[in-house]
Scaffold this active site. Structure first.
Site, PDB file in Angstrom:
ATOM      1  N   HIS A 131       2.657  -6.496   7.594  1.00 21.97           N
ATOM      2  CA  HIS A 131       3.432  -7.752   7.553  1.00 21.97           C
ATOM      3  C   HIS A 131       3.916  -8.104   6.146  1.00 21.97           C
ATOM      4  CE1 HIS A 131       0.234 -10.081   5.586  1.00 21.97           C
ATOM      5  NE2 HIS A 131      -0.573  -9.242   6.215  1.00 21.97           N
ATOM      6  N   HIS A 148      11.484   5.644   1.076  1.00 22.17           N
ATOM      7  CA  HIS A 148      10.974   6.542   2.114  1.00 22.17           C
ATOM      8  C   HIS A 148       9.459   6.370   2.224  1.00 22.17           C
ATOM      9  CE1 HIS A 148      10.637  11.036   3.609  1.00 22.17           C
ATOM     10  NE2 HIS A 148      10.024  10.183   4.407  1.00 22.17           N
TER      11      HIS A 148
END
Ligand SMILES: CC(C)(COP(=O)(O)OP(=O)(O)OC[C@H]1O[C@@H](n2cnc3c(N)ncnc32)[C@H](O)[C@@H]1OP(=O)(O)O)[C@@H](O)C(=O)NCCC(=O)NCCS
Length: 203
Positions: free
Chosen positions: A133, A142
């Site tokens: 979160h 990436h």
């Protein structure tokens, strides 16, 4: 409506992106690749030309399947005006609460992107990666296969979290960093570079 998708980069990563397009109910129109030795087809889809040909396909959407962030960014600069396809595997779990995924990004099978997280443009969240979160992933980031980011982590532009790496919560990672396989990050990273180990050290 089914989208026609052109994948930039006929590579191993391109295969996985093609699979996501098919699993999403869209159609792979073909690949563009700047390697002239590629021939006329790749995994059963046509090689439509090099990236110089991108204007020949005005109705298609494009996605870049190239792991190297510098090349991804260069491609975005080159392919002016195209519509970017955002590839999200149907098994990826993307929170519906305050979560954003930028255009051209790829989220692979079994990845998790949790509430309050903002993912930039042309990022990759690879197979089974967990982005918890309230994370911020800037453009071209990436997150490799099986890597885990705890809550409230910010990853700067073009940084690459390696396979199986772990980033603890409430940390900032600056731009252009590479974290090796299995790395564990427990402090803020303020200098670009390559980091490995548990906890990470710059090499
Ligand atoms: C970090 C990495 C990029 C370094 O590659 P490199 O620049 O070619 O570095 P080298 O292989 O020459 O290694 C340099 C040193 O770092 C060490 N090292 C490299 N990767 C390491 C890692 N993941 N963990 C711990 N040590 C590592 C090497 O043992 C070597 O140590 P030494 O100098 O004491 O012998 C690479 O090893 C790596 O981990 N890549 C991850 C790839 C990945 O995640 N792919 C995911 C695709 S989805």
């Amino acid at each position: 409506m089914e989208k026609e998708v052109i994948i930039i980069g006929a590579s191993g990563h391109g295969k996985v992106v093609a699979d996501i397009v098919c699993c999403s109910g869209d159609r792979v129109k073909g690949f563009l690749d700047d390697n002239f030795k590629m021939g006329s087809s790749f995994i059963g889809f046509p090689i439509l030309g090099t990236t110089n040909n991108y204007k020949d396909f005005p109705g298609a959407e494009f996605v870049i399947a190239i792991g190297n962030a510098v090349i991804r960014e260069r491609m975005v600069g080159k392919l002016q005006g195209v519509k970017w396809y955002t590839a999200i595997h149907p098994t990826a779990v993307i929170s519906k609460i305050d979560t954003r995924i930028g255009e051209g990004s790829v989220v692979m099978a079994n990845a998790v992107v949790n509430s309050g997280t903002a993912i930039g443009k042309h990022c990759i969240v690879n197979t089974g990666a967990i982005v918890e979160h309230d994370n911020i992933l800037e453009d071209f980031v990436h997150i490799s296969v099986g890597a885990k980011l705890a809550g409230t982590v910010k990853v700067g532009k073009s940084s690459w979290i390696g396979i199986g790496a772990t980033v603890s919560n409430n940390l900032n990672i600056c731009e252009n960093c590479m974290f090796g396989a299995g790395a564990v990050v427990i402090n803020n990273i303020e200098q670009s570079g390559t980091y490995v180990g548990v906890p990470v050290k710059r090499i």
